[in-house]
Design an enzyme around this catalytic site. Sequence first.
Site, PDB file in Angstrom:
ATOM      1  CE  LYS A  91      11.460  -3.554   5.832  1.00 33.21           C
ATOM      2  NZ  LYS A  91      10.818  -3.440   7.115  1.00 33.21           N
ATOM      3  N   GLY A 137       6.968 -11.752  19.912  1.00 32.26           N
ATOM      4  CA  GLY A 137       7.698 -11.936  18.539  1.00 32.26           C
ATOM      5  C   GLY A 137       9.109 -11.490  18.724  1.00 32.26           C
ATOM      6  CB  ALA A 138      12.065 -12.528  18.807  1.00 29.81           C
ATOM      7  N   GLY A 154      -1.614  -1.758  12.700  1.00 30.42           N
ATOM      8  CA  GLY A 154      -0.151  -1.523  12.263  1.00 30.42           C
ATOM      9  C   GLY A 154      -0.119  -0.559  11.175  1.00 30.42           C
ATOM     10  NE  ARG A 184      -3.919  -2.072  -0.147  1.00 28.31           N
ATOM     11  CZ  ARG A 184      -3.927  -3.381  -0.232  1.00 28.31           C
ATOM     12  NH1 ARG A 184      -2.913  -4.039  -0.192  1.00 28.31           N
ATOM     13  NH2 ARG A 184      -5.113  -4.062  -0.190  1.00 28.31           N
ATOM     14  CB  SER A 185       4.518   1.644  -0.014  1.00 28.18           C
ATOM     15  OG  SER A 185       4.774   1.243   1.298  1.00 28.18           O
TER      16      SER A 185
HETATM   17  N1  NAP Z   1       3.092  -2.079  10.053  1.00 27.88           N
HETATM   18  C1  NAP Z   1       4.326  -2.085   9.479  1.00 27.88           C
HETATM   19  O1  NAP Z   1       4.898  -1.142   8.914  1.00 27.88           O
HETATM   20  C2  NAP Z   1       5.175  -3.274   9.690  1.00 27.88           C
HETATM   21  C3  NAP Z   1       6.505  -3.355   9.505  1.00 27.88           C
HETATM   22  C4  NAP Z   1       7.167  -4.654   9.772  1.00 27.88           C
HETATM   23  C5  NAP Z   1       6.568  -5.973   9.912  1.00 27.88           C
HETATM   24  N2  NAP Z   1       4.895  -5.794   9.819  1.00 27.88           N
HETATM   25  C6  NAP Z   1       4.297  -6.939   9.899  1.00 27.88           C
HETATM   26  O2  NAP Z   1       4.610  -7.545  11.052  1.00 27.88           O
HETATM   27  C7  NAP Z   1       4.383  -9.096  10.985  1.00 27.88           C
HETATM   28  C8  NAP Z   1       5.946  -9.842  11.091  1.00 27.88           C
HETATM   29  O3  NAP Z   1       6.913  -9.321  10.266  1.00 27.88           O
HETATM   30  P1  NAP Z   1       8.422  -9.818  10.331  1.00 27.88           P
HETATM   31  O4  NAP Z   1       8.901  -8.786   9.171  1.00 27.88           O
HETATM   32  O5  NAP Z   1       8.768  -9.275  11.824  1.00 27.88           O
HETATM   33  O6  NAP Z   1       8.290 -10.994  10.187  1.00 27.88           O
HETATM   34  P2  NAP Z   1       9.559 -12.049  10.768  1.00 27.88           P
HETATM   35  O7  NAP Z   1      10.872 -11.514  10.712  1.00 27.88           O
HETATM   36  O8  NAP Z   1       9.549 -13.277   9.757  1.00 27.88           O
HETATM   37  O9  NAP Z   1       9.280 -12.604  12.008  1.00 27.88           O
HETATM   38  C9  NAP Z   1       8.054 -13.337  12.284  1.00 27.88           C
HETATM   39  C10 NAP Z   1       7.867 -13.553  13.731  1.00 27.88           C
HETATM   40  O10 NAP Z   1       6.312 -14.290  13.963  1.00 27.88           O
HETATM   41  C11 NAP Z   1       6.660 -15.235  14.866  1.00 27.88           C
HETATM   42  N3  NAP Z   1       5.666 -16.433  14.337  1.00 27.88           N
HETATM   43  C12 NAP Z   1       5.438 -16.920  12.896  1.00 27.88           C
HETATM   44  N4  NAP Z   1       4.410 -17.834  13.097  1.00 27.88           N
HETATM   45  C13 NAP Z   1       4.227 -17.911  14.311  1.00 27.88           C
HETATM   46  C14 NAP Z   1       3.200 -18.957  15.158  1.00 27.88           C
HETATM   47  N5  NAP Z   1       2.479 -20.093  14.308  1.00 27.88           N
HETATM   48  N6  NAP Z   1       3.195 -18.765  16.306  1.00 27.88           N
HETATM   49  C15 NAP Z   1       4.015 -18.084  17.109  1.00 27.88           C
HETATM   50  N7  NAP Z   1       4.696 -17.005  16.342  1.00 27.88           N
HETATM   51  C16 NAP Z   1       4.961 -17.263  15.137  1.00 27.88           C
HETATM   52  C17 NAP Z   1       8.389 -15.697  14.712  1.00 27.88           C
HETATM   53  O11 NAP Z   1       8.525 -16.559  15.572  1.00 27.88           O
HETATM   54  P3  NAP Z   1       9.845 -17.492  15.312  1.00 27.88           P
HETATM   55  O12 NAP Z   1      10.883 -16.547  15.688  1.00 27.88           O
HETATM   56  O13 NAP Z   1       9.569 -18.485  16.205  1.00 27.88           O
HETATM   57  O14 NAP Z   1       9.843 -18.104  13.892  1.00 27.88           O
HETATM   58  C18 NAP Z   1       8.825 -14.389  14.736  1.00 27.88           C
HETATM   59  O15 NAP Z   1       8.931 -14.069  15.822  1.00 27.88           O
HETATM   60  C19 NAP Z   1       4.180  -9.378   9.522  1.00 27.88           C
HETATM   61  O16 NAP Z   1       2.802  -9.530   9.210  1.00 27.88           O
HETATM   62  C20 NAP Z   1       4.468  -7.887   8.522  1.00 27.88           C
HETATM   63  O17 NAP Z   1       3.624  -7.797   7.434  1.00 27.88           O
HETATM   64  C21 NAP Z   1       4.555  -4.340   9.513  1.00 27.88           C
END
Ligand code: NAP
Length: 283
Positions: free
Chosen positions: A71, A134-135, A246, A21-22
């Site tokens: 990234k 989350g991490a 978000g 959506r950017s």
């Molecule tokens: N609003 C914004 O501007 C913005 C910016 C960045 C990201 N986001 C959103 O944030 C979300 C995460 O993005 P990200 O880049 O941080 O992803 P990422 O680096 O892939 O991290 C995913 C996280 O979710 C956890 N996870 C995934 N499936 C899971 C499950 N079934 N149960 C428990 N934990 C689970 C992972 O745990 P593990 O470490 O155990 O795998 C990890 O902590 C996405 O939906 C993304 O679109 C939004």
Amino acid sequence: MADSTRFLLAGVMGWPVMHSRSPLMHNYWFGKLGLAGAYVPLAIEPAGLAAALRALAPLGFAGCNLTIPHKQQAMTIVDEVDEVAERIGAISCVVVRRDGSLYGTNNDWRGFIDNLKQEQPGWRADAGPVAVIGAGGGSRAVCYGLLQEGAEEIRLVNRTTAHAEAIADEFAGPISVLPWVSRHEALEGAALVVNTTSCGMVGQPALDLRLDRLPQRALAADIIYIPLETPFLAAARERGHHTVNGLGMLLHQGRPAWKLWFGLEPEVTAELRERMERSIAGQ
Ligand SMILES: NC(=O)c1ccc[n+]([C@@H]2O[C@H](COP(=O)([O-])OP(=O)(O)OC[C@H]3O[C@@H](n4cnc5c(N)ncnc54)[C@H](OP(=O)(O)O)[C@@H]3O)[C@@H](O)[C@H]2O)c1
């Protein structure tokens, strides 16, 4: 300051990218400010990222945003990575400098913090313990921002504990890591709980988190914006908590990018939010 004699160009590189959506947001700002310019989605495969980034300068781009999966890889391509991106471990924004060299930074943390401040005037990071679930990459930006804002206690919980421990070790701040089984207890006495996992995102299972220990006054935030209200936020709203989705994080990281690219800081207006919400709801 933006050069009114030039067509202003920026974009977002991702793979895939057409869901982003950017472009809607940045092109709204070009229109609002009466500037000749465009922000385009750039579908770049990982193998082509270096060539695509190097093409920004000759094509006349001021810079670009990066989204999944670029990234981290971009850190090894740009000419200079600033301290913020270095600490977060990811670049969200690339700037083409006058000499054509590329500078990488990360504005995601600013987006998260500025959005909380806009949505909850008077919000303070040191109002009480913060539970971060989350991490991944999003969590790193959120934790960085919370520490910058003076958070005194961050309780970090992740399915894979080692990923949370890595953040706690690298950031060396008041971050305590709790095991995944203790996630419900991590909410005890918290002033803010943030979901940074991908759980609750469209196509993903909901976040498995009980809210019964969360104090009534606590704020609940999610960094997911598709859907606008995740099951976690819906449950928090039903319990009477103030909730923040978000979308605002995405909107507010765009402002510092504009400052770097064009020397301007456009407003995150109610009209812009509504347009973005309509676009997301209509997908
Ligand atoms: N609003 C914004 O501007 C913005 C910016 C960045 C990201 N986001 C959103 O944030 C979300 C995460 O993005 P990200 O880049 O941080 O992803 P990422 O680096 O892939 O991290 C995913 C996280 O979710 C956890 N996870 C995934 N499936 C899971 C499950 N079934 N149960 C428990 N934990 C689970 C992972 O745990 P593990 O470490 O155990 O795998 C990890 O902590 C996405 O939906 C993304 O679109 C939004």
